[in-house]
Design a protein around this motif. Structure first.
Motif, short mmCIF file in Angstrom:
data_model
loop_
_atom_site.label_atom_id
_atom_site.label_comp_id
_atom_site.label_asym_id
_atom_site.label_seq_id
_atom_site.Cartn_x
_atom_site.Cartn_y
_atom_site.Cartn_z
N TRP A 166 -4.21 -2.39 11.44
CA TRP A 166 -4.18 -1.77 10.11
C TRP A 166 -4.57 -0.29 10.23
O TRP A 166 -5.56 0.05 10.86
CB TRP A 166 -5.24 -2.38 9.18
N TYR A 167 -3.79 0.56 9.59
CA TYR A 167 -4.25 1.95 9.39
C TYR A 167 -3.96 2.29 7.94
O TYR A 167 -2.83 2.13 7.48
CB TYR A 167 -3.54 2.94 10.32
N TRP A 168 -4.99 2.72 7.22
CA TRP A 168 -4.74 2.96 5.80
C TRP A 168 -5.36 4.24 5.30
O TRP A 168 -6.27 4.81 5.90
CB TRP A 168 -5.13 1.77 4.95
N ARG A 169 -4.82 4.69 4.19
CA ARG A 169 -5.33 5.87 3.48
C ARG A 169 -5.25 5.59 1.99
O ARG A 169 -4.31 4.93 1.54
CB ARG A 169 -4.44 7.09 3.76
N SER A 175 3.90 -3.42 6.19
CA SER A 175 3.36 -2.15 5.68
C SER A 175 3.67 -2.00 4.20
O SER A 175 4.69 -2.51 3.71
CB SER A 175 3.96 -0.97 6.45
N LEU A 176 2.80 -1.29 3.49
CA LEU A 176 2.93 -1.28 2.03
C LEU A 176 2.25 -0.08 1.39
O LEU A 176 1.44 0.60 2.02
CB LEU A 176 2.31 -2.56 1.45
N ILE A 222 -2.20 3.21 0.89
CA ILE A 222 -1.02 3.15 1.77
C ILE A 222 -1.52 2.49 3.04
O ILE A 222 -2.50 2.95 3.64
CB ILE A 222 -0.52 4.57 2.12
N ALA A 223 -0.89 1.39 3.46
CA ALA A 223 -1.39 0.68 4.64
C ALA A 223 -0.24 0.41 5.61
O ALA A 223 0.74 -0.26 5.25
CB ALA A 223 -2.06 -0.63 4.23
N THR A 279 1.62 6.17 8.00
CA THR A 279 0.63 6.20 6.91
C THR A 279 0.19 7.64 6.64
O THR A 279 0.13 8.07 5.48
CB THR A 279 -0.60 5.34 7.27
N LYS A 280 -0.12 8.36 7.71
CA LYS A 280 -0.59 9.75 7.52
C LYS A 280 0.52 10.60 6.89
O LYS A 280 0.26 11.41 5.99
CB LYS A 280 -1.01 10.35 8.86
#
Ligand SMILES: Cc1cc2nc3c(=O)[nH]c(=O)nc-3n(C[C@H](O)[C@H](O)[C@H](O)COP(=O)(O)OP(=O)(O)OC[C@H]3O[C@@H](n4cnc5c(N)ncnc54)[C@H](O)[C@@H]3O)c2cc1C
Length: 461
Positions: free
Chosen positions: A318-321, A348-349, A380-381, A397-398
């Motif tokens: 998981w990477y999220w903002r 992703s979503l 945002i993930a 994501t970034k």
């Protein structure tokens, strides 16, 4: 650290202390986010408040960096710490409902699912998030948004009282009349002030709900997002509904002809008579193109709360903002749709959770959670099971966040931060409450003993 001190510590603990050489070390240290791999020196698996005090005192006396783990769901893995002491609360479960007062006493190791399961028997629920495996502790201390937020507020708005072990080992209770300043800070200020060993929540009548997802092809996303944006503020607060950009999961029971399609979804929950929920949703759906499928129906609230669990097992990357969004302009929607066309994986979503109704009826300074003038909390993930895709989902994501951030407020929800939770972002998130949080931190944790978190500290210009 002397071996004798460690042995005394282990002897004083009622729960197990896990060390690197123990066979279950890897299983116990693992976190929900498979992208995070931290190796604590020791893991203190607390069984009661005395264990928590013992662990805090041992860490302080031996200069060990401490992390507090509840459900272990935190994105950047702030429930663990390299080479320090993980104080693991996950064994401290237990939910006791008081149906007369409509209150619920909850252990800090409970997941949301544990709480929903226990309260549902009484026809009650505490407002919380949308995936049942999330820890109630971290979620509450950072805020907590979900389907019941519009009607009943954040999870932290429903916190009536907490028992807390402070950095010096003292045990205190915080509520509106006892340690009221600490009570203020716990409602949004995260794990900065101490270790919560017991939560008391206000619960609300929730039983069967009319709920579920409705999916459209991504080519309809612009229209769906615009109509959703215009509709929701005037909709009854019994309706909690978030909008998302995602993929139709490529698996049963999703219709074979739609599996893998890029999509826009509204996921809704109406807490009230089913006919009322159908009537409210009909008003929105009547203005929209025909969906790919509409799976709304009557169900017990815990069924909704665990509906997405199978898609998000422990161990995915998981990477999220996140960001708070005050106004969702047409230009912002266009930017969202452009980014969603580049979704890097089927899991992703992007989700936009409503922040209005009951959240706005509490003043910005009444609790630490400040951004009550937001309209949505966005996440945002980038999510994928394959560790080799970690770089790709992180870049997506970034890139997505950079494209939409110009349309957002400066701060974001602390529970949706990854490595972006620097001083300036926290200051923007807490706004006028930041200085008060710094003062509170100096009072309750003057040495910043609890610093593995979205850390409150004085800003240096
Ligand atoms: C799949 C998924 C779905 C999610 N859905 C939602 C949602 O719908 N709504 C929402 O608001 N958030 C949601 N979140 C975000 C969630 O709120 C955060 O990840 C939160 O940190 C999880 O809490 P935890 O106890 O599981 O985390 P942990 O990793 O165990 O702890 C996180 C931090 O919380 C603090 N903490 C934990 N326990 C204690 C304690 N007893 N005392 C003091 N501090 C403590 C510590 O600072 C710790 O570092 C979701 C996360 C995931 C992964």
């Amino acid at each position: 650290m002397q071996a004798m001190a460690t042995e005394t510590f282990i002897g004083n603990m009622r729960g197990p202390v896990i060390r690197r050489t123990d066979v279950d070390y890897d299983a116990v240290r693992s976190l929900y986010n498979g992208m995070i791999d931290k190796s604590p020196e020791m893991i203190a698996r607390c069984t009661d408040v005395a264990d928590v005090v013992t662990a805090v005192n041992f860490a302080r006396q031996n200069d060990l960096k401490v992390a507090i783990r509840g459900g272990g769901h935190n994105g950047p893995g702030l429930g663990s710490v390299d080479d320090g002491l993980m104080i693991d609360m996950s064994m401290m479960k237990g939910v006791r409902v008081n149906p007369t007062a409509c209150t619920v006493r909850v252990g800090p190791g409970c997941t949301q699912g544990d709480v929903d399961h226990a309260t549902h028997a009484y026809g009650l629920a505490v407002p919380a998030g949308i995936v049942s495996t999330t820890g109630i502790a971290g979620l509450t201390l950072g805020g907590g948004t979900g389907y019941l937020t519009r009607k009943y507020g954040l999870t932290s708005d429903n916190l009536l009282e907490a028992d807390v072990v402070l950095a010096d080992g003292r045990i205190v209770t915080a509520n509106k009349s006892e340690n009221a300043d600490l009570y203020w800070g716990l409602r949004g200020g995260g794990g900065n002030f101490g270790i919560v060993t017991s939560f008391l929540f206000q619960a609300h009548p929730v039983n069967m709900v009319y709920a579920g997802p409705v999916f459209w092809d991504l080519e309809n996303a612009r229209t769906v997002m615009q109509r959703y944006r215009d509709f929701l503020p005037g909709a009854p607060e019994e309706l909690g509904a978030f909008v998302g950009l995602k993929t139709v999961p490529p698996m049963d029971p999703f219709p074979a002809e739609h599996q893998g399609k890029r999509a826009c979804a509204i996921i809704a929950c109406h807490n009230g008579p089913t006919e009322d929920g159908q009537a409210v949703m009909a008003k929105l759906l009547g203005t929209l193109p025909p969906p790919l499928f509409n799976w709304m129906g009557e169900m017990p609230y815990p069924t909704l709360q665990s509906m997405f669990d199978p898609f998000f097992p422990k161990g995915l990357q998981w990477y999220w903002r996140g960001d708070f969004v005050k106004e969702l302009t047409d230009e912002a929607i266009d930017a969202h749709v452009t980014q969603a066309q580049k979704l890097p994986s089927t899991l992703s979503l992007m989700h936009l959770y409503p922040i209005d109704g009951a959240v706005r009826r509490i003043g910005k300074g009444d609790t630490a959670w400040n951004t009550r003038d937001a309209t949505w909390s966005m996440v945002i993930a980038g999510i994928d099971p394959n560790p080799q895709k970690a770089g790709e989902i992180t870049r997506w994501t970034k890139g997505y966040w950079e494209a939409v951030h110009p349309y957002s407020a400066e701060g974001g929800y602390v529970n949706f931060m990854m490595d972006d939770g620097d001083d300036n972002r926290l200051k923007a998130t807490y706004g006028d409450n930041y200085d008060r949080l710094v003062t509170l931190k100096a009072k309750y944790d003057p040495t910043n003993f609890f610093r593995v978190n979205q850390n409150i500290r004085p800003l240096h210009s």
